[in-house]
Design an enzyme around this catalytic site. Structure first.
Site, mmCIF file in Angstrom:
data_model
loop_
_atom_site.group_PDB
_atom_site.id
_atom_site.type_symbol
_atom_site.label_atom_id
_atom_site.label_comp_id
_atom_site.label_asym_id
_atom_site.label_seq_id
_atom_site.Cartn_x
_atom_site.Cartn_y
_atom_site.Cartn_z
ATOM 1 N N SER A 148 0.863 -1.141 0.044
ATOM 2 C CA SER A 148 -0.134 0.016 0.059
ATOM 3 C C SER A 148 0.755 1.315 0.056
ATOM 4 C CB SER A 148 -0.858 -0.175 1.520
ATOM 5 O OG SER A 148 -1.354 1.104 1.575
ATOM 6 N N TYR A 172 -1.624 -0.833 11.046
ATOM 7 C CA TYR A 172 -1.799 -1.438 9.596
ATOM 8 C C TYR A 172 -0.628 -1.383 8.763
ATOM 9 C CZ TYR A 172 -3.539 -1.723 4.870
ATOM 10 O OH TYR A 172 -3.457 -2.180 3.438
ATOM 11 N N LYS A 176 2.205 -3.748 6.896
ATOM 12 C CA LYS A 176 2.505 -3.905 5.505
ATOM 13 C C LYS A 176 4.134 -3.948 5.231
ATOM 14 C CE LYS A 176 -1.271 -4.572 3.509
ATOM 15 N NZ LYS A 176 -1.654 -5.904 2.879
HETATM 16 P P1 NAD Z 1 -10.849 -6.939 1.318
HETATM 17 O O1 NAD Z 1 -11.184 -6.987 2.882
HETATM 18 O O2 NAD Z 1 -12.018 -6.790 0.653
HETATM 19 O O3 NAD Z 1 -10.235 -8.537 1.100
HETATM 20 C C1 NAD Z 1 -9.486 -9.091 1.974
HETATM 21 C C2 NAD Z 1 -9.778 -10.790 1.720
HETATM 22 O O4 NAD Z 1 -8.899 -11.481 2.673
HETATM 23 C C3 NAD Z 1 -11.287 -10.769 2.160
HETATM 24 O O5 NAD Z 1 -11.791 -11.797 1.321
HETATM 25 C C4 NAD Z 1 -10.856 -11.470 3.708
HETATM 26 O O6 NAD Z 1 -12.058 -12.656 3.921
HETATM 27 C C5 NAD Z 1 -9.555 -12.388 3.168
HETATM 28 N N1 NAD Z 1 -8.832 -12.580 4.528
HETATM 29 C C6 NAD Z 1 -8.494 -11.902 5.715
HETATM 30 N N2 NAD Z 1 -7.708 -12.251 6.493
HETATM 31 C C7 NAD Z 1 -7.541 -13.675 5.942
HETATM 32 C C8 NAD Z 1 -6.901 -14.951 6.615
HETATM 33 N N3 NAD Z 1 -6.142 -14.806 7.692
HETATM 34 N N4 NAD Z 1 -7.006 -16.057 5.755
HETATM 35 C C9 NAD Z 1 -7.508 -16.065 4.839
HETATM 36 N N5 NAD Z 1 -8.458 -15.098 4.019
HETATM 37 C C10 NAD Z 1 -8.155 -13.950 4.951
HETATM 38 O O7 NAD Z 1 -9.682 -6.167 1.080
HETATM 39 P P2 NAD Z 1 -9.246 -5.424 -0.577
HETATM 40 O O8 NAD Z 1 -9.656 -4.041 -0.436
HETATM 41 O O9 NAD Z 1 -9.711 -6.412 -1.319
HETATM 42 O O10 NAD Z 1 -7.501 -5.506 -0.121
HETATM 43 C C11 NAD Z 1 -6.913 -6.667 -0.414
HETATM 44 C C12 NAD Z 1 -5.512 -6.431 0.032
HETATM 45 O O11 NAD Z 1 -5.021 -5.017 -0.582
HETATM 46 C C13 NAD Z 1 -5.369 -6.108 1.362
HETATM 47 O O12 NAD Z 1 -4.252 -6.933 1.747
HETATM 48 C C14 NAD Z 1 -5.034 -4.716 1.578
HETATM 49 O O13 NAD Z 1 -4.379 -4.593 2.767
HETATM 50 C C15 NAD Z 1 -4.377 -4.243 0.215
HETATM 51 N N6 NAD Z 1 -4.883 -2.947 0.161
HETATM 52 C C16 NAD Z 1 -6.040 -2.401 0.104
HETATM 53 C C17 NAD Z 1 -6.446 -1.232 -0.253
HETATM 54 C C18 NAD Z 1 -7.632 -0.715 -0.552
HETATM 55 O O14 NAD Z 1 -7.938 0.566 -0.181
HETATM 56 N N7 NAD Z 1 -8.683 -1.603 -0.602
HETATM 57 C C19 NAD Z 1 -5.335 -0.190 -0.341
HETATM 58 C C20 NAD Z 1 -4.043 -0.710 -0.371
HETATM 59 C C21 NAD Z 1 -3.645 -2.185 -0.131
HETATM 60 C C1 WQD Z 2 -9.625 9.529 1.376
HETATM 61 C C2 WQD Z 2 -9.741 11.106 1.494
HETATM 62 C C3 WQD Z 2 -10.265 11.478 3.883
HETATM 63 C C4 WQD Z 2 -13.838 9.245 4.406
HETATM 64 C C5 WQD Z 2 -6.785 4.585 3.335
HETATM 65 C C6 WQD Z 2 -5.909 3.870 4.219
HETATM 66 C C7 WQD Z 2 -4.657 3.520 3.249
HETATM 67 C C8 WQD Z 2 -5.337 2.644 2.048
HETATM 68 C C9 WQD Z 2 -6.599 3.476 1.361
HETATM 69 C C10 WQD Z 2 -4.960 0.324 2.510
HETATM 70 C C11 WQD Z 2 -9.024 11.665 2.629
HETATM 71 C C12 WQD Z 2 -11.411 11.802 2.971
HETATM 72 C C13 WQD Z 2 -12.494 9.894 3.652
HETATM 73 C C14 WQD Z 2 -14.942 10.300 4.794
HETATM 74 C C15 WQD Z 2 -13.474 12.211 3.929
HETATM 75 N N1 WQD Z 2 -5.873 1.318 2.457
HETATM 76 N N2 WQD Z 2 -12.450 11.228 3.562
HETATM 77 N N3 WQD Z 2 -14.721 11.637 4.597
HETATM 78 O O1 WQD Z 2 -7.081 7.724 3.948
HETATM 79 O O2 WQD Z 2 -6.271 7.803 1.641
HETATM 80 O O3 WQD Z 2 -6.155 5.602 2.612
HETATM 81 O O4 WQD Z 2 -7.366 3.801 2.477
HETATM 82 O O5 WQD Z 2 -3.904 0.262 2.420
HETATM 83 O O6 WQD Z 2 -3.893 2.608 3.956
HETATM 84 O O7 WQD Z 2 -5.400 4.675 5.014
HETATM 85 O O8 WQD Z 2 -8.579 6.776 2.162
HETATM 86 O O9 WQD Z 2 -10.563 6.800 1.284
HETATM 87 O O10 WQD Z 2 -10.324 6.762 3.820
HETATM 88 O O11 WQD Z 2 -9.824 8.904 2.533
HETATM 89 O O12 WQD Z 2 -13.489 13.292 3.998
HETATM 90 O O13 WQD Z 2 -15.742 9.895 5.152
HETATM 91 O O14 WQD Z 2 -11.113 11.262 1.589
HETATM 92 O O15 WQD Z 2 -9.940 12.456 4.873
HETATM 93 O O16 WQD Z 2 -8.555 13.102 2.363
HETATM 94 P P1 WQD Z 2 -6.964 6.900 2.622
HETATM 95 P P2 WQD Z 2 -9.885 7.227 2.333
#
Ligand code: NAD
Ligand code: WQD
Length: 363
Positions: A148, A172, A176
């Site tokens: 991330s 979190y 990572k």
């Molecule tokens: P999500 O929660 O929708 O998907 C994660 C999946 O992993 C789920 O299906 C959950 O059931 C499964 N899971 C969690 N723990 C598990 C375990 N111990 N064993 C087996 N399965 C397990 O999340 P997402 O948004 O699809 O994110 C996927 C990956 O990408 C995550 O690692 C997340 O940290 C990373 N990521 C997400 C975002 C985002 O904003 N969505 C941003 C950056 C990184």
């Molecule tokens: C985006 C913008 C908020 C909600 C997070 C995690 C990051 C990654 C992605 C996994 C910001 C604003 C948000 C609301 C708002 N996840 N906001 N009202 O914070 O960039 O990232 O998700 O890896 O690790 O930190 O994303 O969608 O929460 O916020 O004003 O109800 O929207 O302040 O400026 P963020 P976000």
């Protein structure tokens, strides 16, 4: 137990030559039922891979996988198990004959990680450790890992390049970072490993079928699902967390990327690992390189849904940064990948998913 059914021959008839390479290649996708995982599984199936999802469904619904199969017209293998269960992983890797793993499984709520840090270390870090050990036992060397942009901490410069200093501002993010370090250490000890660390910026949107999308449990933490729930009438108004940042309109700026573009980046990463002549451990940003503010997002969503999205300005959210966007040049040169979908498409697709599934998969 891995259950697997193959697609029929006719579905493969018009595949391009480059895709033919992927026929019969089997990929294990941990967390494949989740938001990004389900979209990636769909792209993998469409490209001709055999796909086995390994998920404990702690934050997902098996309906997502049924819909992926429906869109693709092909079957997935599904293993309902936890990535901390080494025996289950080894069995799944062997039974599926996987040659590579995409590791999405993990917990991702920043606020929750502050209150339950040990649960996050256990699930995310121990989970990744068990996966690496199981891959070693099975001789599977290629891994694409979901990292991330959070690993860049508070940006010292923008746009963020992969060599920006790494830091974490919450548990979190630290999980990572620890996993990334674990991969770098493992590669330093054995150059046979093939690791691609993908650093996602802000994934949004949904598949254009409207059948799969983001289905957050409870109150959404992220901006776009919250906006979408306001538009569909599940919530009254959006709280905009701060309008006094040093950004063009004072609200936070982020690099939003369409989840289908992001999903396709994983196929490019797999391709790079499997075509490579040697091991590697490479971190690559997946973003568009463009930043949009919270109010830009609200306006774009209003155009997409054809109605107002009421909002209130509230104080800043603890831990938020002013702006964050990627330099996507490495992904372009190394993976031959760049994002193509516009902000308007992200909002239109998110809205199609939300209005056809107002309560997510439970609808
Ligand atoms: P999500 O929660 O929708 O998907 C994660 C999946 O992993 C789920 O299906 C959950 O059931 C499964 N899971 C969690 N723990 C598990 C375990 N111990 N064993 C087996 N399965 C397990 O999340 P997402 O948004 O699809 O994110 C996927 C990956 O990408 C995550 O690692 C997340 O940290 C990373 N990521 C997400 C975002 C985002 O904003 N969505 C941003 C950056 C990184
Ligand atoms: C985006 C913008 C908020 C909600 C997070 C995690 C990051 C990654 C992605 C996994 C910001 C604003 C948000 C609301 C708002 N996840 N906001 N009202 O914070 O960039 O990232 O998700 O890896 O690790 O930190 O994303 O969608 O929460 O916020 O004003 O109800 O929207 O302040 O400026 P963020 P976000």
């Amino acid at each position: 137990m891995v259950k697997h059914a193959r697609g029929t021959g006719t579905q493969f008839s018009n595949l391009k030559a480059s895709i033919v390479d992927s026929l019969n290649t089997s990929i294990l996708v941990t967390g494949g039922a989740g938001y990004i995982g389900s979209h990636t599984c769909l792209e993998l199936l469409r490209a001709g891979f055999r796909v086995t999802v390994f998920d404990n469904f702690s934050n997902s619904d098996s309906e997502a996988l049924r819909r992926v199969e429906r869109i693709a017209g092909k079957k997935l293998g599904v293993v309902n198990a936890d990535v901390r269960d080494r025996a289950a992983l080894v069995e799944a890797l062997r039974a599926s004959e996987a040659t590579a793993v995409i590791h999405f499984a993990g917990l991702k709520a920043v606020g929750e990680s502050v209150h339950q840090p040990l649960r996050y270390y256990d699930n995310n870090v121990v989970g990744a450790l068990c996966l690496l050990e199981s891959m070693e036992v099975c001789g599977v060397r290629s891994l694409v890992f979901s990292s991330s942009a959070t690993v860049y901490g508070d940006p010292q410069f923008l746009p963020l390049t992969e060599n920006h200093p790494l830091s974490a501002t919450n548990p979190y993010g630290r999980t990572k970072l620890v996993i990334e370090d674990m991969l770098r250490d493992a590669y330093a000890s054995n150059a046979d490993w093939r690791y691609c660390i993908l650093r996602y910026f802000n994934p949004v949107g949904a598949h254009d079928s409207g059948l799969i999308g983001e289905d957050p449990q409870g109150i959404p933490n992220n901006l776009l699902p919250f906006v979408a729930q306001v538009a569909v009438g599940r919530r009254e108004f959006l709280n905009v967390w701060g309008n006094d940042y040093e950004t063009p309109d004072g609200t936070g700026v982020r690099d939003y990327i369409h989840v289908v573009d992001l999903a396709r980046g994983h196929l490019r990463a797999l391709d790079m690992l499997q075509q490579g002549t040697s091991g590697q451990c490479t971190a690559v940003n997946l973003g568009t390189g463009r930043g949009y503010s919270v109010l830009d997002m609200v306006r774009a969503f209003e155009v997409a849904c054809g109605q107002r999205v009421p909002y209130r300005i509230e104080p800043r959210r603890a831990g938020d940064i002013a702006a964050c966007y990627s330099d996507p040049a490495l992904a372009r040169s190394l993976l031959n990948w760049s994002a193509t979908r516009t902000l308007q498409t992200m909002c239109e697709d998110a809205w199609r998913w939300q209005k056809s599934n107002p309560a997510g998969y439970a609808t």
